[in-house]
Design a protein around this motif. Sequence first.
Motif, PDB file in Angstrom:
ATOM      1  N   CYS A 170     -98.354 -25.235 -27.827  1.00 44.94           N
ATOM      2  CA  CYS A 170     -98.856 -23.833 -27.741  1.00 44.94           C
ATOM      3  C   CYS A 170     -99.684 -24.130 -29.208  1.00 44.94           C
ATOM      4  O   CYS A 170    -100.400 -25.661 -30.742  1.00 44.94           O
ATOM      5  CB  CYS A 170     -97.939 -23.370 -28.600  1.00 44.94           C
ATOM      6  SG  CYS A 170     -96.821 -22.550 -26.875  1.00 44.94           S
ATOM      7  N   LYS A 171    -100.857 -23.480 -29.758  1.00 45.81           N
ATOM      8  CA  LYS A 171    -102.031 -23.296 -30.367  1.00 45.81           C
ATOM      9  C   LYS A 171    -100.893 -23.025 -31.796  1.00 45.81           C
ATOM     10  O   LYS A 171    -100.465 -22.165 -32.036  1.00 45.81           O
ATOM     11  CB  LYS A 171    -102.650 -22.119 -30.191  1.00 45.81           C
ATOM     12  CG  LYS A 171    -104.296 -22.971 -28.908  1.00 45.81           C
ATOM     13  CD  LYS A 171    -104.420 -24.177 -29.484  1.00 45.81           C
ATOM     14  CE  LYS A 171    -105.326 -25.120 -28.341  1.00 45.81           C
ATOM     15  NZ  LYS A 171    -106.170 -25.723 -28.645  1.00 45.81           N
ATOM     16  N   THR A 172    -101.269 -23.699 -32.777  1.00 47.38           N
ATOM     17  CA  THR A 172    -100.746 -23.060 -34.180  1.00 47.38           C
ATOM     18  C   THR A 172    -100.978 -21.594 -34.737  1.00 47.38           C
ATOM     19  O   THR A 172     -99.730 -21.622 -35.136  1.00 47.38           O
ATOM     20  CB  THR A 172    -101.003 -24.037 -35.306  1.00 47.38           C
ATOM     21  OG1 THR A 172    -101.022 -25.954 -35.208  1.00 47.38           O
ATOM     22  CG2 THR A 172    -100.175 -23.763 -36.770  1.00 47.38           C
ATOM     23  N   HIS A 173    -101.819 -21.057 -34.058  1.00 52.38           N
ATOM     24  CA  HIS A 173    -102.082 -19.812 -34.822  1.00 52.38           C
ATOM     25  C   HIS A 173    -101.039 -19.276 -33.841  1.00 52.38           C
ATOM     26  O   HIS A 173    -100.615 -18.064 -34.273  1.00 52.38           O
ATOM     27  CB  HIS A 173    -103.677 -19.095 -34.237  1.00 52.38           C
ATOM     28  CG  HIS A 173    -104.057 -19.221 -33.393  1.00 52.38           C
ATOM     29  ND1 HIS A 173    -103.720 -18.063 -32.335  1.00 52.38           N
ATOM     30  CD2 HIS A 173    -104.776 -19.880 -32.716  1.00 52.38           C
ATOM     31  CE1 HIS A 173    -104.831 -18.017 -31.860  1.00 52.38           C
ATOM     32  NE2 HIS A 173    -105.002 -19.297 -31.122  1.00 52.38           N
ATOM     33  N   ARG A 174    -101.451 -19.039 -32.986  1.00 53.57           N
ATOM     34  CA  ARG A 174     -99.925 -18.638 -32.016  1.00 53.57           C
ATOM     35  C   ARG A 174     -98.536 -18.939 -32.435  1.00 53.57           C
ATOM     36  O   ARG A 174     -97.757 -17.546 -32.132  1.00 53.57           O
ATOM     37  CB  ARG A 174     -99.945 -18.380 -30.120  1.00 53.57           C
ATOM     38  CG  ARG A 174    -101.406 -18.535 -29.702  1.00 53.57           C
ATOM     39  CD  ARG A 174    -101.402 -18.491 -28.074  1.00 53.57           C
ATOM     40  NE  ARG A 174    -102.879 -18.410 -27.289  1.00 53.57           N
ATOM     41  CZ  ARG A 174    -102.874 -18.429 -26.260  1.00 53.57           C
ATOM     42  NH1 ARG A 174    -101.953 -18.378 -25.409  1.00 53.57           N
ATOM     43  NH2 ARG A 174    -104.388 -17.891 -25.847  1.00 53.57           N
TER      44      ARG A 174
END
Length: 233
Positions: free
Chosen positions: A71-75
């Motif tokens: 998953c994307k880090t910000h998520r």
Amino acid sequence: MSQLLSTHGLKAWYGDFQALFGIDFEIRPQEIVAIIGSNGAGKSTFLNTVMGVLAADPASVRFKDQPIGGCKTHRIVAGGIAMVPEGRRLFPSLSVEENLRMGAYTKRPGPWDLKKIYRLFPVLKEKRSVPGTAISGGQQQMVAIGRALMSNPELLICDEISLGLAPAVIKEIYAALAEVARNGLTAIIVEQDVYTAQNMSQRLYCFQEGRVSLSGNSSDLTHEQISHAYFGV
């Protein structure tokens, strides 16, 4: 839910170079788990893979029983995991307070705000208008921890937060972390100092060459077991 975060056969690569070889790991709510190991053992790679910096099979990392591998880090941060990176990585153009506020960009609800951070680290209130990189190394580490807490995480990950700091400062920072943990936060701490790692954690994992070489209750593991797992001799 028995685990807050778990990994299952976690593998990671840097290009063609494989850095992790099937890591099985778990941490339960309100637990502190330490990861130890020498330089190059795979500790930071493991954290970066959990945080989405490196690619991973979705099912190999689970948080609150949901697959988050890759998953994307910000998520991942918005979902409730925050990391205090090795080297702190503060924004030199921002003040102490502005650096702290950067942690709140996800707007996750929770108990942590500037008032609570300043109560945890009173010196930061005094230095709040000073550039984030113009204060001592220990104070910068406090800012990095405070910034992570400002995202109101359910899981706090700390990567080598004692690196390069004086013993008295390390003691102060870990006392603050212990206070945070008493209030119910779950934490993973990566440490090269075995004594600190054992004393701060309920359970401990030792990594060696991208594999788990030892795991168990921190208080049960002997010096000999840890030495063998750490150095492979």
